[in-house]
Design an enzyme around this catalytic site. Structure first.
Site, mmCIF file in Angstrom:
data_model
loop_
_atom_site.group_PDB
_atom_site.id
_atom_site.type_symbol
_atom_site.label_atom_id
_atom_site.label_comp_id
_atom_site.label_asym_id
_atom_site.label_seq_id
_atom_site.Cartn_x
_atom_site.Cartn_y
_atom_site.Cartn_z
ATOM 1 N N ALA A 74 0.594 -1.089 -0.439
ATOM 2 C CA ALA A 74 -0.349 0.215 -0.014
ATOM 3 C C ALA A 74 0.644 1.139 0.179
ATOM 4 C CB ALA A 74 -0.965 0.116 1.115
ATOM 5 N N ASN A 154 -6.443 2.902 10.217
ATOM 6 C CA ASN A 154 -5.890 2.108 10.758
ATOM 7 C C ASN A 154 -6.077 2.030 12.338
ATOM 8 O OD1 ASN A 154 -4.915 3.971 9.683
ATOM 9 N ND2 ASN A 154 -2.590 2.864 11.253
ATOM 10 N N GLN A 182 -7.509 -0.855 5.031
ATOM 11 C CA GLN A 182 -7.372 -1.556 5.692
ATOM 12 C C GLN A 182 -9.186 -1.856 6.303
ATOM 13 O OE1 GLN A 182 -6.510 -2.399 9.275
ATOM 14 N NE2 GLN A 182 -4.983 -1.318 8.783
ATOM 15 N N THR A 243 10.048 -6.991 -12.217
ATOM 16 C CA THR A 243 9.316 -8.266 -13.319
ATOM 17 C C THR A 243 8.185 -9.114 -12.235
ATOM 18 O OG1 THR A 243 11.702 -8.966 -13.804
ATOM 19 C CG2 THR A 243 9.880 -10.708 -13.225
ATOM 20 N N CYS A 328 4.018 2.202 13.578
ATOM 21 C CA CYS A 328 4.701 2.992 13.063
ATOM 22 C C CYS A 328 4.803 3.895 14.217
ATOM 23 C CB CYS A 328 3.910 4.107 12.364
ATOM 24 S SG CYS A 328 3.376 2.699 10.769
#
Ligand code: PLP
Length: 388
Positions: A74, A154, A182, A243, A328
């Protein structure tokens, strides 16, 4: 396994569902081809798996396959959406509207763009965590190219009125982007019905691995243009080179398929457990719910334990994995900026804890956690009484 703490931090990350892992495994070994190899069967097998996965991902959010861009998660999808729109629509305007309670993966991108000449409005929220639609209307100008408001928060689980926000953005000719990390796979999300132009989400929040995510980019009414942020071989229709991570993409597809068929029952089961946990605590302790309780994710509760420090409480609850504020920011002692934006005092923010339940949460675990939490808070109450 029995000795491991009870995991109630599903908003931070989820385990990979065993069915997802099983679907992925052949793509590490026998079906290892590069999805961009057009000349042999190894490539075709990989490409076919990616195509099928893209269909499943698109299907979960009401999009079409060509509107899905696979990313590393995200954070990358948010960067691509916001920076990509800013660069593509610069000649139209430089104004972006977002919200103070967004994830850092949106706020820090906006901060970065301020250095590049963007004007950013950080909308406040009401005390219940919802965006004030009048304030949004008042903030939009002819220069506004993008409104970026998350689907569900969140930390609190509060669900924004995304359909109304999209309609307001469109009235003024702005695009609407939502970080739905979320929400996708937990509640019904439909980009068509809700008028969403760009939407990001992440594998590891819905039982797929870390390091895979997707960005939905609308292809008609209107066709959204984006400037790529990673250039290379022109993968993902030029929007994200590199890739493809075939096993992870297969996992994301499987996780979306499972979510589509199980989400309704899962949400009902988890909201019952969440309510049981919440009611037990509210009836025995001085605690209150942070955020709007009518517009909220079914598996989350963010509780303020009046008079009790959240860090102390979590230390008492050694056998429960929880989060105060977001993962965080919980390493710092700063109170959560999300709770502060909702007008919650520093003291009450410091006393707040997020309980986020998930697919593997059991009734027994919830019973144990609610008993342990009530005991621990009462212990802390009595310590505080002795001290004072
Ligand atoms: C977890 C999360 C992100 C970051 O997702 P990654 O895939 O880990 O980069 C972004 N936004 C919200 C709302 C999240 O909860």
């Amino acid at each position: 396994m029995k000795n491991l703490p009870v995991y109630l931090d599903y908003n931070a990350t989820t385990p990979v569902d065993p069915r997802v892992l099983e679907a992925m495994l052949p793509y590490f070994t026998v079906k290892f081809g590069n999805a961009a190899s057009k000349n042999h069967v190894f490539g075709w097998v990989a490409e076919e798996a990616v195509d099928l996965s893209r269909e499943k991902v698109a299907g979960l959010i009401g999009a079409s396959e060509k509107e899905i861009v696979f990313t590393s998660g995200a954070t990358e999808a948010n960067n691509l959406a916001i920076k990509g729109v800013f660069e593509a629509y610069r000649s139209k305007g430089n104004h972006i509207i977002t919200c103070q309670t967004e994830h850092k993966a949106v706020l820090d991108v906006c901060k970065h763009l301020e250095q590049q000449g963007a004007r950013i409005t950080y909308l406040p929220v009401k005390n219940d965590g919802l965006v004030d639609l009048q304030k949004l209307r008042g903030a939009i100008t002819d220069d506004t190219i993008l409104v970026a408001v998350m689907y569900a928060n969140n930390e609190t689980g509060v669900i924004q009125p995304v359909k109304d926000i999209a309609a307001i953005a469109h009235e003024q000719g702005a695009l609407f982007f939502t970080d739905a990390t979320q929400a996708v796979g937990k509640i019904q999300v439909d980009v068509q019905a809700e008028g969403i132009d760009l939407l990001s989400f992440s594998g590891h929040k819905l039982y797929a691995p870390k390091g895979i995510g997707a960005l939905y980019v609308r292809r008609r009414n209107p066709r959204v243009r984006l400037v790529a942020q990673i250039d290379g071989g022109g993968h993902e229709r030029g929007m994200r080179s590199g890739t493809l991570n075939v096993p992870a993409i297969v996992g994301l597809g499987k996780a979306c398929e499972l979510a589509g068929s199980e989400m309704k029952n899962e949400a009902a089961r988890l909201s019952q457990l969440r309510d049981r946990l919440e009611n037990a605590m509210i009836s025995s302790l001085q605690c209150t719910v942070n955020g709007n309780i009518d517009s909220r994710m079914p598996h989350v509760t963010n509780l303020a334990f009046n008079r009790v420090n959240g860090q102390h409480l979590m230390m008492e609850l050694k056998n429960v994995a929880l989060s105060s504020g977001s993962a965080c920011t919980s390493a710092t002692l700063e109170p959560s900026y999300v709770l502060k934006a909702m007008g919650i005092s520093d003291d009450l923010a410091h006393s707040s804890i997020r309980f986020s339940l998930g697919r593997f949460t059991t009734e027994e675990e919830i019973k144990a956690v609610s008993d342990q939490t009530i005991d621990a808070v009462k212990r802390l109450y009595s310590l505080a009484l002795i001290e004072s």
